[in-house]
Design an enzyme around this catalytic site. Structure first.
Site, PDB file in Angstrom:
ATOM      1  N   ARG A 170       0.848  -1.214   0.000  1.00 38.29           N
ATOM      2  CA  ARG A 170       0.000   0.000   0.000  1.00 38.29           C
ATOM      3  C   ARG A 170       0.878   1.257   0.000  1.00 38.29           C
ATOM      4  NH1 ARG A 170      -4.529   0.694   4.585  1.00 38.29           N
ATOM      5  NH2 ARG A 170      -2.685   1.003   5.890  1.00 38.29           N
ATOM      6  N   GLU A 214     -16.386   6.255   7.092  1.00 32.95           N
ATOM      7  CA  GLU A 214     -15.500   5.556   8.039  1.00 32.95           C
ATOM      8  C   GLU A 214     -15.317   6.429   9.270  1.00 32.95           C
ATOM      9  OE1 GLU A 214     -11.505   5.148   6.467  1.00 32.95           O
ATOM     10  OE2 GLU A 214     -11.632   7.045   5.423  1.00 32.95           O
ATOM     11  N   LYS A 231      -2.757   6.794   1.337  1.00 32.95           N
ATOM     12  CA  LYS A 231      -2.651   7.081   2.768  1.00 32.95           C
ATOM     13  C   LYS A 231      -1.625   8.214   2.910  1.00 32.95           C
ATOM     14  CE  LYS A 231      -2.352   4.677   7.198  1.00 32.95           C
ATOM     15  NZ  LYS A 231      -3.666   5.030   7.766  1.00 32.95           N
TER      16      LYS A 231
HETATM   17  C1  PXG Z   1      -8.737   7.220   7.584  1.00 30.56           C
HETATM   18  C2  PXG Z   1      -8.381   5.825   8.023  1.00 30.56           C
HETATM   19  N1  PXG Z   1      -9.239   4.829   7.760  1.00 30.56           N
HETATM   20  C3  PXG Z   1      -8.984   3.552   8.134  1.00 30.56           C
HETATM   21  C4  PXG Z   1      -7.796   3.239   8.785  1.00 30.56           C
HETATM   22  C5  PXG Z   1      -7.551   1.796   9.149  1.00 30.56           C
HETATM   23  O1  PXG Z   1      -6.665   1.267   8.166  1.00 30.56           O
HETATM   24  P1  PXG Z   1      -5.711   0.051   8.544  1.00 30.56           P
HETATM   25  O2  PXG Z   1      -6.623  -1.102   8.917  1.00 30.56           O
HETATM   26  O3  PXG Z   1      -4.866  -0.210   7.318  1.00 30.56           O
HETATM   27  O4  PXG Z   1      -4.870   0.504   9.712  1.00 30.56           O
HETATM   28  C6  PXG Z   1      -6.857   4.240   9.037  1.00 30.56           C
HETATM   29  C7  PXG Z   1      -5.534   3.918   9.685  1.00 30.56           C
HETATM   30  N2  PXG Z   1      -5.603   4.312  11.062  1.00 30.56           N
HETATM   31  C8  PXG Z   1      -4.936   5.365  11.652  1.00 30.56           C
HETATM   32  C9  PXG Z   1      -3.924   6.052  11.034  1.00 30.56           C
HETATM   33  C10 PXG Z   1      -3.283   7.083  11.736  1.00 30.56           C
HETATM   34  C11 PXG Z   1      -3.657   7.419  13.036  1.00 30.56           C
HETATM   35  C12 PXG Z   1      -4.710   6.717  13.620  1.00 30.56           C
HETATM   36  C13 PXG Z   1      -5.167   7.090  15.014  1.00 30.56           C
HETATM   37  O5  PXG Z   1      -6.254   6.603  15.412  1.00 30.56           O
HETATM   38  O6  PXG Z   1      -4.462   7.865  15.690  1.00 30.56           O
HETATM   39  C14 PXG Z   1      -5.334   5.707  12.939  1.00 30.56           C
HETATM   40  C15 PXG Z   1      -7.147   5.559   8.668  1.00 30.56           C
HETATM   41  O7  PXG Z   1      -6.284   6.560   8.928  1.00 30.56           O
END
Ligand code: PXG
Length: 291
Positions: free
Chosen positions: A51, A183, A150
């Site tokens: 990714r 989300e 991301k």
């Molecule tokens: C907008 C968004 N959506 C979904 C996820 C989950 O994706 P993954 O299953 O690949 O981790 C994320 C990622 N999650 C994320 C990234 C940066 C900070 C924090 C926080 O809660 O402080 C959380 C994210 O930033």
């Protein structure tokens, strides 16, 4: 003191600094990954690296390491810090340039790998379930900035998290410009209805979460019907179960959305079944840290 990987070398945390002319700092011009290590197993490391390089390609950012070298750097950062359980933040920015926007003036991307202990929500919310609210701030418009990238542009997410805090809850639900559920500020959402599971398709504006993909794979394993379909707040309110997924959040049940009690008001059975299977996977699938 902890070690941080910074542009080819490990530096003590207190000396881990980037230039004020780094375009990651000046313009959010960069990408990142949040990865988790469980008992020396870097969960889904390959998927995260894939990714990362897709995000890089999409914004025409050249990463000065091969994917294999990047994987090795993540493993080495964990080894160097002696952290069997850790949250890894991998950041690649456009690097140092001048004050102009033009990324072509940035000669070398900055590569940073940080390893820290992390637990996002207090344990009792995993046991009892979270309360969340829908916030006024909508998710970025996908064709303005593709949600599958991301990127370091997290102000939209920060504002959502602020509105959750002002509402006195720990996480919020975002809608897209058409009013479909998107989300959380940092996690994906799933709803369960009559034994079927639904999650918003990424074109609604959600990040294609690694955890989201693992849960969808587990649904296949358990032959639980799982579909990516747009749904609204009404569908969330009348769901039998709701849960959020993310590398930081892992899998967390939601029992109250905008004051509506979800199902029994307790974490649901399918959520529990999938969470148990997810936990088993976290120490099986991934890359082992030697030593
Ligand atoms: C907008 C968004 N959506 C979904 C996820 C989950 O994706 P993954 O299953 O690949 O981790 C994320 C990622 N999650 C994320 C990234 C940066 C900070 C924090 C926080 O809660 O402080 C959380 C994210 O930033």
């Amino acid at each position: 003191e902890k070690w941080v990987y910074l542009n080819g070398e490990f530096v003590p945390k207190s000396k881990a600094v980037v230039s004020v002319f780094d375009h990651g700092f000046l313009y959010g011009d960069g990408i990142f990954e949040g990865i988790r290590c469980y008992s020396g197993n870097v969960f889904c490391l390959k998927e995260h690296i894939v990714r990362l390089y897709e995000s890089a390609k999409s914004i025409m950012l050249d990463i000065p390491l091969t994917p294999e070298e990047m994987e090795a750097v993540v493993v080495e950062t964990l080894e160097k810090n002696g952290l069997p359980d850790a949250y890894i933040r991998l950041v690649v920015s456009r690097g140092v340039g001048d004050l102009g926007l033009d990324p072509r003036n940035c000669k070398q991307a900055s590569v940073i790998v940080i390893a820290e202990e992390l637990s996002l929500f207090p344990q009792r919310y995993y046991d009892e379930g979270l309360e969340i609210v829908t916030v006024p701030t909508r998710r970025n418009v996908p064709d303005a900035l593709n949600p599958k990238i991301k990127s370091l542009n997290y102000l939209n997410n920060v504002l959502v998290r602020l509105e959750a805090a002002r509402a006195g809850v720990l996480e919020a639900l975002t809608l897209n410009q058409d009013g479909y559920v998107c989300e959380g500020s940092g996690d994906n959402i799933f709803i369960v209805k009559n034994g079927k599971i639904f999650t918003p398709p990424t074109y609604v504006g959600a990040l294609e979460g690694i955890t989201r993909n693992v849960v969808m794979e587990l649904c296949e394993t358990f032959q639980i019907p799982c579909a990516e379909v747009p749904f609204t707040r009404h569908d969330v309110y009348v769901a039998d179960e709701v849960f959020l997924t993310g590398t930081a959040a892992e899998m967390i049940p939601v029992v109250n959305v905008d004051g509506r009690i979800i199902g029994s008001g307790k974490p649901g059975p399918l959520t529990a079944k999938l969470t148990k299977a997810f936990r088993q996977l976290t120490v099986q699938r991934g890359t082992k840290v030697p030593g």
